[in-house]
Scaffold this motif. Sequence first.
Motif, short mmCIF file in Angstrom:
data_model
loop_
_atom_site.label_atom_id
_atom_site.label_comp_id
_atom_site.label_asym_id
_atom_site.label_seq_id
_atom_site.Cartn_x
_atom_site.Cartn_y
_atom_site.Cartn_z
N LEU A 1 -31.32 -32.15 -39.16
CA LEU A 1 -32.16 -31.01 -38.75
C LEU A 1 -33.45 -31.48 -38.08
CD1 LEU A 1 -32.95 -28.00 -38.78
CD2 LEU A 1 -33.89 -28.37 -41.08
N ILE A 2 -34.15 -32.42 -38.72
CA ILE A 2 -35.41 -32.91 -38.16
C ILE A 2 -35.18 -33.58 -36.82
CG2 ILE A 2 -37.34 -34.49 -38.53
CD1 ILE A 2 -37.32 -32.02 -40.35
N ALA A 3 -34.15 -34.42 -36.74
CA ALA A 3 -33.85 -35.11 -35.48
C ALA A 3 -33.52 -34.11 -34.38
CB ALA A 3 -32.70 -36.08 -35.69
N THR A 4 -32.74 -33.10 -34.72
CA THR A 4 -32.34 -32.08 -33.74
C THR A 4 -33.55 -31.31 -33.23
OG1 THR A 4 -30.19 -31.84 -34.83
CG2 THR A 4 -30.89 -30.08 -33.35
N ILE A 5 -34.47 -30.97 -34.12
CA ILE A 5 -35.68 -30.23 -33.71
C ILE A 5 -36.51 -31.06 -32.74
CG2 ILE A 5 -37.89 -29.33 -34.53
CD1 ILE A 5 -36.48 -28.41 -37.06
N LEU B 1 -35.49 -33.54 -30.80
CA LEU B 1 -34.77 -33.72 -29.53
C LEU B 1 -34.71 -32.42 -28.74
CD1 LEU B 1 -31.86 -36.02 -30.77
CD2 LEU B 1 -33.85 -36.67 -29.41
N ARG B 2 -34.58 -31.32 -29.45
CA ARG B 2 -34.55 -30.02 -28.77
C ARG B 2 -35.89 -29.75 -28.09
NH1 ARG B 2 -36.38 -25.02 -30.22
NH2 ARG B 2 -35.33 -23.21 -29.26
N ASN B 3 -36.99 -29.97 -28.80
CA ASN B 3 -38.31 -29.73 -28.23
C ASN B 3 -38.60 -30.71 -27.09
OD1 ASN B 3 -38.81 -27.62 -29.94
ND2 ASN B 3 -39.93 -28.83 -31.44
N ALA B 4 -38.10 -31.93 -27.21
CA ALA B 4 -38.27 -32.90 -26.13
C ALA B 4 -37.55 -32.42 -24.87
CB ALA B 4 -37.74 -34.26 -26.55
N TYR B 5 -36.37 -31.85 -25.07
CA TYR B 5 -35.60 -31.32 -23.94
C TYR B 5 -36.30 -30.12 -23.30
CZ TYR B 5 -31.85 -29.00 -21.38
OH TYR B 5 -31.11 -28.39 -20.41
N LEU B 6 -36.84 -29.23 -24.14
CA LEU B 6 -37.49 -28.02 -23.64
C LEU B 6 -38.77 -28.33 -22.88
CD1 LEU B 6 -36.98 -25.60 -26.70
CD2 LEU B 6 -35.75 -25.59 -24.52
N THR B 7 -39.44 -29.41 -23.25
CA THR B 7 -40.72 -29.76 -22.61
C THR B 7 -40.53 -30.80 -21.50
OG1 THR B 7 -41.16 -31.45 -24.29
CG2 THR B 7 -42.04 -29.24 -24.69
N MET B 8 -39.29 -31.09 -21.18
CA MET B 8 -39.02 -32.15 -20.20
C MET B 8 -39.66 -31.85 -18.85
SD MET B 8 -35.30 -33.73 -19.16
CE MET B 8 -34.92 -33.92 -20.90
N ALA C 1 -42.60 -42.27 -28.93
CA ALA C 1 -42.12 -43.04 -30.09
C ALA C 1 -41.38 -42.13 -31.06
CB ALA C 1 -43.29 -43.72 -30.79
N CYS C 2 -41.92 -40.94 -31.30
CA CYS C 2 -41.29 -40.00 -32.24
C CYS C 2 -39.94 -39.52 -31.71
CB CYS C 2 -42.21 -38.81 -32.49
SG CYS C 2 -43.66 -39.20 -33.51
N ILE C 3 -39.85 -39.32 -30.40
CA ILE C 3 -38.59 -38.88 -29.81
C ILE C 3 -37.53 -39.98 -29.96
CG2 ILE C 3 -37.44 -38.33 -27.63
CD1 ILE C 3 -40.10 -36.99 -26.78
#
Length: 223
Positions: free
Chosen positions: A156-160, A162-169, A196-198
Motif C-alpha cells: 500500500l505505502i509503495a503504491t501510494i 509510486l502513484r503520486n510520483a506518476y501523477l506529479t510527473m 530517494a523516497c520514490i
Amino acid sequence: MEKDLLLVLEDVKKKIVKFYDGKKKDKLISQIDSLKNEYAVIEIAEKHEATYVSLINKGKELLKENNIKDEKKVSYYLRYCGAAVYDFKDNIKPLNTILKSFLLTCTLFFALAPQYFGFILPFIFVIPIFMGLRGMRKRVLHGLMLGVSVVPMGVLIATIWLRNAYLTMGNFDVFVSGIAQSSNLSPEFTRNLAMACIMLSVVLLGSSITLFVNAIKYRKMFI
C-alpha cells in the motif's frame, strides 16, 4: 537409521486410517505419503542424528491412542517432520531470504509511511513486527503469519508513493517547490529526498513481494 522414521510414519498412517475418516483422513494421509517420499531419499548426517532420533521418539509418543486422536497433535508432528527436512538437507537459505526481506520491508515501511499516515500507523505495527521477527527466527508458523501481515501495508505505502510520483510527473518541480516551502527546506534537498523516497518505494514493493512469495513457497519450513 533413515528407515526408522519411515516405519514410524507408516504406523501413524495406519492409526490415521483407523481413527479418522473423510477429508481429515485424506489430508493427513496425503501429508504422510509426501513425507515418506521425502525421507526415503534423505541421508541423515551425524550432526543431525539427535534431531532425527527426536522425531522418531515424538512419533512413537504420538501413536498412543489419546494422542493420535488429537488432530492438533498429529498436524503439529507432521509439520515438525516437514520442517526438519530443510535441516537434514542443510537448506536454510530460504529462511535467511525471508528474514532479510522482512527486515527490509519493515525498515522501509517505517521510513515511508509517516509522510502519508503519520507515525500512528507504523506504531500500531511495532508489536506484530517484533513478535513476527522473533517467531520467524524460531521457525514458528504463527510468527511467519504475523510477519507476512506487514506485506499488504508495504504494498500500500509503495503504491501510494509510486502513484503520486506518476501523477506529479508532468509538474514535478512545482510539486517539489510546494513541499520545500511548507517544510522550510531547500528545493534541491527536497528534490533529492523525493527522488530517494520514490526509489525506496520501488525497493519496498520488491521486498514485500519477495517476502510474500518466499513465505508461501517455504511455509513448510515453519512448525
